[in-house]
Design an enzyme around this catalytic site. Structure first.
Site, PDB file in Angstrom:
ATOM      1  N   ASP A 103      -1.617  -8.709  11.890  1.00  0.00           N
ATOM      2  CA  ASP A 103      -2.982  -9.145  11.609  1.00  0.00           C
ATOM      3  C   ASP A 103      -3.407 -10.352  12.436  1.00  0.00           C
ATOM      4  OD1 ASP A 103      -3.338  -7.168   9.599  1.00  0.00           O
ATOM      5  OD2 ASP A 103      -2.064  -8.361   8.290  1.00  0.00           O
ATOM      6  N   SER A 107       0.827  -1.215   0.000  1.00  0.00           N
ATOM      7  CA  SER A 107       0.000   0.000   0.000  1.00  0.00           C
ATOM      8  C   SER A 107       0.859   1.263   0.000  1.00  0.00           C
ATOM      9  CB  SER A 107      -0.969   0.001   1.185  1.00  0.00           C
ATOM     10  OG  SER A 107      -0.286  -0.168   2.400  1.00  0.00           O
ATOM     11  N   HIS A 112      -1.745  -8.852   2.029  1.00  0.00           N
ATOM     12  CA  HIS A 112      -1.397  -7.584   2.703  1.00  0.00           C
ATOM     13  C   HIS A 112      -2.507  -7.267   3.714  1.00  0.00           C
ATOM     14  CE1 HIS A 112       0.386  -3.768   3.387  1.00  0.00           C
ATOM     15  NE2 HIS A 112      -0.121  -3.062   2.393  1.00  0.00           N
ATOM     16  N   ARG A 137       3.899  -4.957  16.633  1.00  0.00           N
ATOM     17  CA  ARG A 137       2.497  -4.540  16.569  1.00  0.00           C
ATOM     18  C   ARG A 137       1.601  -5.661  17.098  1.00  0.00           C
ATOM     19  NH1 ARG A 137       2.195  -3.153  10.324  1.00  0.00           N
ATOM     20  NH2 ARG A 137       3.159  -5.224  10.346  1.00  0.00           N
ATOM     21  N   HIS A 143       6.149 -12.633   7.103  1.00  0.00           N
ATOM     22  CA  HIS A 143       6.303 -11.233   6.691  1.00  0.00           C
ATOM     23  C   HIS A 143       7.386 -11.123   5.627  1.00  0.00           C
ATOM     24  CE1 HIS A 143       6.852  -6.864   6.963  1.00  0.00           C
ATOM     25  NE2 HIS A 143       5.591  -6.876   7.375  1.00  0.00           N
TER      26      HIS A 143
HETATM   27  C1  LIG Z   1       3.305 -11.972   4.337  1.00  0.00           C
HETATM   28  C2  LIG Z   1       3.743 -12.927   3.246  1.00  0.00           C
HETATM   29  C3  LIG Z   1       2.941 -12.639   1.988  1.00  0.00           C
HETATM   30  C4  LIG Z   1       5.218 -12.680   2.963  1.00  0.00           C
HETATM   31  O1  LIG Z   1       5.542 -13.408   1.816  1.00  0.00           O
HETATM   32  P1  LIG Z   1       7.049 -13.712   1.405  1.00  0.00           P
HETATM   33  O2  LIG Z   1       7.906 -12.523   1.626  1.00  0.00           O
HETATM   34  O3  LIG Z   1       7.015 -14.303   0.054  1.00  0.00           O
HETATM   35  O4  LIG Z   1       7.438 -14.795   2.513  1.00  0.00           O
HETATM   36  P2  LIG Z   1       8.535 -15.939   2.425  1.00  0.00           P
HETATM   37  O5  LIG Z   1       9.723 -15.496   1.666  1.00  0.00           O
HETATM   38  O6  LIG Z   1       8.743 -16.421   3.820  1.00  0.00           O
HETATM   39  O7  LIG Z   1       7.781 -17.059   1.562  1.00  0.00           O
HETATM   40  C5  LIG Z   1       8.433 -18.251   1.228  1.00  0.00           C
HETATM   41  C6  LIG Z   1       7.396 -19.340   1.070  1.00  0.00           C
HETATM   42  O8  LIG Z   1       6.763 -19.571   2.352  1.00  0.00           O
HETATM   43  C7  LIG Z   1       5.357 -19.437   2.213  1.00  0.00           C
HETATM   44  N1  LIG Z   1       4.784 -18.815   3.407  1.00  0.00           N
HETATM   45  C8  LIG Z   1       5.136 -17.632   3.963  1.00  0.00           C
HETATM   46  N2  LIG Z   1       4.309 -17.344   4.996  1.00  0.00           N
HETATM   47  C9  LIG Z   1       3.428 -18.374   5.069  1.00  0.00           C
HETATM   48  C10 LIG Z   1       2.305 -18.633   5.889  1.00  0.00           C
HETATM   49  N3  LIG Z   1       1.908 -17.787   6.835  1.00  0.00           N
HETATM   50  N4  LIG Z   1       1.619 -19.781   5.681  1.00  0.00           N
HETATM   51  C11 LIG Z   1       2.007 -20.661   4.723  1.00  0.00           C
HETATM   52  N5  LIG Z   1       3.036 -20.436   3.889  1.00  0.00           N
HETATM   53  C12 LIG Z   1       3.731 -19.304   4.062  1.00  0.00           C
HETATM   54  C13 LIG Z   1       5.175 -18.518   1.018  1.00  0.00           C
HETATM   55  O9  LIG Z   1       3.859 -18.649   0.498  1.00  0.00           O
HETATM   56  C14 LIG Z   1       6.263 -18.991   0.100  1.00  0.00           C
HETATM   57  O10 LIG Z   1       5.823 -20.210  -0.494  1.00  0.00           O
HETATM   58  P3  LIG Z   1       6.143 -20.553  -2.060  1.00  0.00           P
HETATM   59  O11 LIG Z   1       7.645 -20.484  -2.168  1.00  0.00           O
HETATM   60  O12 LIG Z   1       5.562 -21.899  -2.226  1.00  0.00           O
HETATM   61  O13 LIG Z   1       5.472 -19.480  -2.850  1.00  0.00           O
HETATM   62  C15 LIG Z   1       3.541 -14.399   3.697  1.00  0.00           C
HETATM   63  O14 LIG Z   1       4.258 -14.627   4.884  1.00  0.00           O
HETATM   64  C16 LIG Z   1       2.089 -14.758   3.879  1.00  0.00           C
HETATM   65  O15 LIG Z   1       1.426 -15.139   2.913  1.00  0.00           O
HETATM   66  N6  LIG Z   1       1.545 -14.665   5.143  1.00  0.00           N
HETATM   67  C17 LIG Z   1       0.152 -14.907   5.394  1.00  0.00           C
HETATM   68  C18 LIG Z   1      -0.670 -13.681   4.990  1.00  0.00           C
HETATM   69  C19 LIG Z   1      -0.468 -12.545   5.964  1.00  0.00           C
HETATM   70  O16 LIG Z   1      -0.542 -12.717   7.168  1.00  0.00           O
HETATM   71  N7  LIG Z   1      -0.246 -11.350   5.430  1.00  0.00           N
HETATM   72  C20 LIG Z   1      -0.093 -10.151   6.233  1.00  0.00           C
HETATM   73  C21 LIG Z   1       1.313  -9.697   6.269  1.00  0.00           C
HETATM   74  S1  LIG Z   1       1.542  -8.351   7.368  1.00  0.00           S
END
Ligand SMILES: CC(C)(COP(=O)(O)OP(=O)(O)OC[C@H]1O[C@@H](n2cnc3c(N)ncnc32)[C@H](O)[C@@H]1OP(=O)(O)O)[C@@H](O)C(=O)NCCC(=O)NCCS
Length: 470
Positions: free
Chosen positions: A408, A277, A307, A362, A353
């Site tokens: 979150d 965002s 997000h 947070r 994250h």
């Molecule tokens: C926030 C988020 C998008 C960050 O993504 P990112 O920077 O790509 O995170 P990573 O580098 O750790 O991801 C590596 C792998 O782990 C997975 N992973 C990361 N967090 C995960 C979670 N909470 N549950 C399951 N798998 C997860 C990713 O989907 C990715 O899988 P892939 O290689 O098969 O695509 C991710 O942690 C997520 O999807 N979290 C859940 C949604 C969420 O809470 N979002 C709010 C963030 S403030």
């Protein structure tokens, strides 16, 4: 589990020691960095030339200094770890979490003015801090509250525009539509059409930003009451501060809920510049789109489930756990449920994250709020159990870089406890708060004359050829 608890205790002790050092540093810093005038705009007027010179010097003296190497992984991996943006209002440390103008969340809770002794910081105080880098006095915060109150009138066409949507439309769609409808009042657009000098662009950006920040709670409350309370809206109460008035317009009168809203708006406001965002707002504004257009674009990014929409997803997920297993769920049942979610190809919402590598502060401050106000709440206890169950499972997956909870993971159960149970609405609250951070930076973007954002992109073929040569 014992190992995990031991590690978390050690890191707590270490971070407490670091926090104490940082706090005393910050307090020293604060003694210098307090401001005297009551008018925020005049304060900015004074600060801007100083910061323009600072940027000029940085460019001329250090413009060629390298900040790191870009790898193919970074290009293919969503620009992770690539330093590429200037964002003055906050900075995120992977281990320590967010600092707003150098102050951590506990430090903000300590030094920013509150509505009552020991209460949560007033979001207006945080706004002053984000914009000036200085901790405001209570009088300055009161004066800013008054400025926001004086701007908090939403033209009728905005409500009519929202009313044109089906009442079942997602709350974020209704909210963003309202923000787009507010755009017709943009001072920035009018000034640009008249032909404003670029050195003055920050001034209409300030006007639009402050009006936007003042008006988004009214638009957000309208969406809530329209969707869930048969359209019975509640007028604003000018005797209340920004956070309390927002909770009041939503329909919540308890003083604890008013405190929660102040904390909520404060901690969700800003998370440095690279998140979807913030980055979107900054990118769109770099084309000299006005703050309404830029913020509406930012909201569309916030509405994505990876997000801002994750807060909605967390509560829905927690409720689905309770539906299937009941409230007194054991850790073994929870373990199975988490695996079931992962095996169905979904993420566990509220964990992980893009930058953070430890528990999000947070999350921690919301946990502290829960321990103080709702320690017996079954959903809070479920969230606490998830803190123990989820990280080891995500670690076991072997690919998740941060198995710890983010902001979150906690917000929904607090809101739910006070009666704001409509999870689909949660991202709108996040959006109201984000207006403070994104708009503060947009004012500085224009004050510093930051350029059009235009990174280079390449094709796979280009990368393959480049790698062959390398
Ligand atoms: C926030 C988020 C998008 C960050 O993504 P990112 O920077 O790509 O995170 P990573 O580098 O750790 O991801 C590596 C792998 O782990 C997975 N992973 C990361 N967090 C995960 C979670 N909470 N549950 C399951 N798998 C997860 C990713 O989907 C990715 O899988 P892939 O290689 O098969 O695509 C991710 O942690 C997520 O999807 N979290 C859940 C949604 C969420 O809470 N979002 C709010 C963030 S403030």
């Amino acid at each position: 589990m014992v190992f995990y608890r031991g590690v978390s205790l050690l890191s707590k002790l270490r971070s407490r020691a670091v926090q104490q050092t940082n706090l005393s540093n910050s307090v020293r810093w604060l003694q210098v960095q307090t401001s005297s005038g009551l008018d925020l705009r005049s304060e900015l007027q004074e600060l801007i030339p100083e910061q323009q010179d600072r940027l000029k010097k940085l460019k001329s003296e250090h413009g060629k200094v390298q900040l790191g190497n870009i790898t193919v992984d970074m290009v293919l991996g969503g620009m992770r770890g690539m330093t590429g943006l200037l964002w003055e209002t906050s900075l995120l440390d992977p281990d320590e979490g967010i600092r707003f103008r150098g102050l951590s969340i506990p430090e903000c809770q300590k030094v920013l003015p509150a509505a009552k002794p020991g209460g949560e910081p007033l979001p207006e105080g945080l706004l002053w801090l984000l914009l000036t880098g200085k901790v405001p006095s209570k009088e300055q915060v009161d004066s800013l509250s008054q400025e926001l109150r004086s701007r908090a009138t939403v033209p009728d066409h905005v409500y009519k525009t929202i009313d044109a949507l089906p009442v079942t439309a997602h709350p974020m769609t209704q909210f963003t539509t309202g923000v787009m409808a507010l755009q017709v009042q943009s001072e920035f657009q009018k000034a640009y059409e008249k032909g404003i000098h670029k050195s003055k662009l920050w001034e209409p950006t300030y006007e639009d930003s402050m009006s936007l920040i003042a008006q988004v709670p009214l638009v957000a409350a309208y969406v809530y009451r329209r969707m869930y309370k048969n359209g019975n809206t509640i007028p604003k109460d000018d005797s209340l501060d920004y956070g309390a008035n927002f909770a009041h317009m939503l329909g919540f009168s308890s003083s604890d809920m008013h405190e929660l809203m102040k904390l909520y708006v404060t901690i969700h406001s800003d998370h440095e510049g690279g998140n979807v965002s913030a980055h979107t707002g900054h990118l769109v504004a770099s084309a000299l789109s006005d703050p309404y257009l830029s913020f509406a674009a930012a909201l569309n990014g916030l509405a994505g489930p990876l997000h801002g929409l994750a807060n909605q997803e967390v509560l829905l997920w927690i409720k689905s756990v309770v539906e299937e297993c009941g409230e007194n769920i054991s850790k073994e049942q929870l373990n199975d449920y988490v695996w079931k979610t992962l095996k169905s190809g979904k993420v566990v919402p509220g964990f992980g994250h893009g930058v953070l590598r430890k528990t999000d502060p947070r999350y921690t401050c919301q946990r502290e709020f829960a321990l103080k106000h709702l320690p017996e709440d079954p959903l809070f206890q479920l969230v606490a159990k998830l803190y123990e169950v989820v990280p080891p499972i995500l670690t076991e997956l072997g690919k998740v870089k941060n198995p710890w909870p983010n902001v979150d993971a906690h917000s929904g159960v607090l809101l739910n406890y006070y009666g704001l149970t409509e999870a689909r609405y949660y991202t709108v609250l996040f959006g109201v708060s984000r207006a403070l951070g994104i708009c503060s930076q947009l004012i500085w973007d224009r004050a510093l004359g930051l350029p059009l954002e235009r990174p280079k992109s390449v094709t796979m073929e280009w990368l393959e050829n480049h790698c062959k040569k390398a």
